[in-house]
Design a protein around this motif. Structure first.
Motif, PDB file in Angstrom:
ATOM      1  N   VAL A   1       0.822  -1.196  -0.076  1.00  0.00           N
ATOM      2  CA  VAL A   1      -0.031  -0.032  -0.149  1.00  0.00           C
ATOM      3  C   VAL A   1       1.029   1.150   0.024  1.00  0.00           C
TER       4      VAL A   1
ATOM      5  N   TYR B   1      -3.976   5.793   0.162  1.00  0.00           N
ATOM      6  CA  TYR B   1      -4.642   4.964   1.114  1.00  0.00           C
ATOM      7  C   TYR B   1      -3.526   4.643   2.373  1.00  0.00           C
TER       8      TYR B   1
ATOM      9  N   ALA C   1      -2.997   1.807   5.403  1.00  0.00           N
ATOM     10  CA  ALA C   1      -3.330   0.605   5.899  1.00  0.00           C
ATOM     11  C   ALA C   1      -3.705   0.692   7.207  1.00  0.00           C
TER      12      ALA C   1
ATOM     13  N   THR D   1      -8.078  -0.437   4.423  1.00  0.00           N
ATOM     14  CA  THR D   1      -7.192   0.576   3.539  1.00  0.00           C
ATOM     15  C   THR D   1      -8.140   1.667   3.264  1.00  0.00           C
TER      16      THR D   1
END
Length: 419
Positions: free
Chosen positions: A22, A38, A40, A71
Motif C-alpha cells: 500500500v 490509501y 493501511a 485500507t
C-alpha cells in the motif's frame, strides 16, 4: 503453543507485506494528478483466554496475530500545481468531477481536461466531463443569449459538456441613440454624432445637424434638424431624415418631430431628451456634445475560462462575455466508501451512498466548493511520511520473520529433547 508462534509470525509477514504494498503504491503515485492515497489500518486477531478472570486480575490470554482491517482513503487536499491550459481544473475543497464513457459515471479529482475535435470537454483519454449546458449556442455555433450564470441541473440529468472552438457573438443593432448638447442661440449650424451598429455588423456614424430657422416665432426658438447615417469613412450614406425642434423661452426642449431613422436595415429611435435633459438652446459658450447609443459589434471567440463556481465563460473579441455551461461537482455522504476503479478514478458503492449536489438557501443546486483553472491537484501524499512509514513496516516485517525463526529453533530443541 509453540506452533502458534508460527501462525502469528506468518500473519504479521502477510499483513505487513500488504501494508508495504500500500505504501509503495502511494509513493509510486506521488506525481499522479488527483491521486488519493490509501492508509493501511491494522487490528489484532481474536485472543484465547488461558485462565478465568478474577476480581483483580484480567484473564491471561494469547493473541493469534494481526490482520489488515481496512485500507482507508485519505481525503486530505493535495497541493495545487500550475498548468498552462485553461481547461485544467482543480477542486479546492470537497467534491469530485464526474466523467463518463459509454456507461457508468466515474468520479475523479484529476481535472486534466481538454476540448477534443468534436468540441467535447474530455479527459486526456477521452471520457466526457459532466455538467449542465446553458443551451445558448445554436447549431451553427452562434451565441443566442447572454447568461450571467447557468443553473446546475439535477444530479440525474447531467450531460456531456460541449464547447465549440469557433463561436460567434452576433451583432446587436443599435435601437436607441440619445443626444445631449447645447445648440446655442446663433445661426451657425451645430452638429452632434453617435457611433451606431447595424444588423450587418458595421459600425456606422449617426450625425444630427441643427440649423436655426431664418424666421423665428417668439417666445423660444425653432430649428431644422437633419439626421444622416453613413459609414465611418463617409463614403456610403445609408439614410437621411429631417424634422423640426422647438425650444421654449428658457432654452428647454419643447417639441421634436425627428423620432427615428433607418440604420442600414434596422431602426434607431432618436432621443433628444425633454426639458433640460438632452438638447437645449442657451446663450452660453458652446462645448462638445455627447451621445449614448446601445448596440454591440459582433465578435469571435477569444477563449474559455472557468470561474470558481464552475461557470464556463466564453470571452469574445468585442469584449463581451457569457456563461455557456457549468461543470458539476459531485458529493458523497462517505467519500472513503468509494470503490477505486483504477488509478485516480472511483465509482459509487453502497458504502459511499449516491452522488448528490449541495443546495443553497433557496433550494438551488450548487457545486458547494471552489474550482480553479490553470491548476491541477497533486497527489495528497507526503513523500517523507511515506518513507518513514515504509521503514516502520519493514522493521515490523523483520521482527515477525525473527519470531518465526525463534519458534522454529524452539521446536527443534523440543524434538531433540524427545530423541
Amino acid at each position: 503453543m509453540m506452533t502458534q508462534a508460527f501462525y502469528t509470525g506468518i500473519s504479521g509477514l502477510k499483513n505487513y507485506s500488504a501494508g508495504i504494498d500500500v505504501v509503495s503504491n502511494n509513493i509510486a503515485n506521488i506525481s499522479t494528478t488527483g491521486y488519493r492515497a490509501y492508509n493501511a489500518e491494522y487490528a489484532s486477531l481474536f485472543e484465547e483466554a488461558l485462565a478465568g478472570a478474577t476480581s483483580t486480575v484480567s484473564p491471561q490470554s494469547v493473541g493469534y496475530g494481526v490482520r489488515m482491517q481496512a485500507t482507508a482513503m485519505s481525503t486530505e487536499q493535495g497541493t495545487l500545481a500550475l498548468s498552462d491550459r485553461s481547461t485544467d481544473l482543480a477542486i479546492l475543497g470537497e467534491g469530485w468531477f464526474g466523467v463518463r464513457g459509454d456507461s457508468n459515471t466515474i468520479y475523479t479529482r484529476d481535472g486534466g481536461f481538454n476540448i477534443d475535435a468534436n468540441a467535447d470537454l474530455v479527459t486526456n483519454d477521452g471520457l466526457h466531463v459532466l455538467g449542465t449546458m446553458g443551451n445558448n449556442i445554436s447549431a451553427d455555433n452562434v451565441l443566442t443569449s447572454i447568461l450571467a450564470e447557468v443553473a446546475l441541473g439535477d444530479v440525474n440529468s447531467v450531460e456531456k459538456l460541449r464547447f465549440p472552438k469557433n463561436l460567434t457573438y452576433p451583432p446587436e443593432p443599435t435601437t436607441t441613440a440619445k443626444f445631449i448638447a447645447n445648440v446655442g442661440v446663433g445661426y451657425e449650424p451645430v452638429t452632434v454624432g453617435a457611433s451606431v451598429v447595424d444588423s450587418q455588423n458595421n459600425r456606422n456614424h449617426l450625425r444630427l445637424e441643427f440649423t436655426k430657422k431664418a424666421v423665428q416665432t417668439p417666445p423660444g426658438s425653432q430649428y431644422d434638424v437633419r439626421a444622416t447615417v453613413e459609414s465611418l469613412d463617409g463614403t456610403t450614406v445609408y439614410s437621411t431624415a429631417s424634422g423640426e425642434v422647438t425650444f421654449d423661452g428658457k432654452g428647454a426642449l419643447a417639441s421634436n418631430t425627428l423620432t427615428s431613422i433607418n440604420n442600414n436595415g434596422s431602426t434607431i429611435a432618436i432621443n433628444l431628451g425633454s426639458g433640460y435633459d438632452g438638447m437645449v438652446s442657451m446663450d452660453v459658450p458652446l462645448v462638445s456634445g455627447s451621445s449614448l447609443a446601445d448596440g454591440t459589434i459582433g465578435g469571435d471567440l477569444q477563449g474559455y475560462s472557468i470561474s470558481q463556481n464552475g461557470e464556463v465563460l466564453a470571452t469574445f473579441t468585442n469584449g463581451k462575455q457569457s456563461s455557456v455551461g457549468k461543470i458539476a461537482v459531485f458529493h458523497f455522504q462517505n467519500e472513503q466508501g468509494l470503490n477505486r476503479v483504477s488509478g485516480t478514478r472511483f465509482e459509487e458503492s453502497a458504502n459511499s451512498g449516491k452522488a448528490f449536489f449541495y443546495k443553497d438557501a433557496d433550494g438551488n443546486n450548487i457545486i458547494g466548493t471552489n474550482i480553479q483553472n490553470f491548476r491541477l491537484e497533486s497527489a495528497n501524499y507526503d513523500m517523507a511520511s511515506g518513507l518513514t512509514e515504509l521503514i516502520v513496516l519493514q522493521r515490523a516485517y523483520d521482527a515477525n520473520s525473527k519470531s518465526i525463526t525463534t519458534a522454529d529453533q524452539m521446536i527443534q530443541k523440543a524434538l531433540n529433547m524427545g530423541a
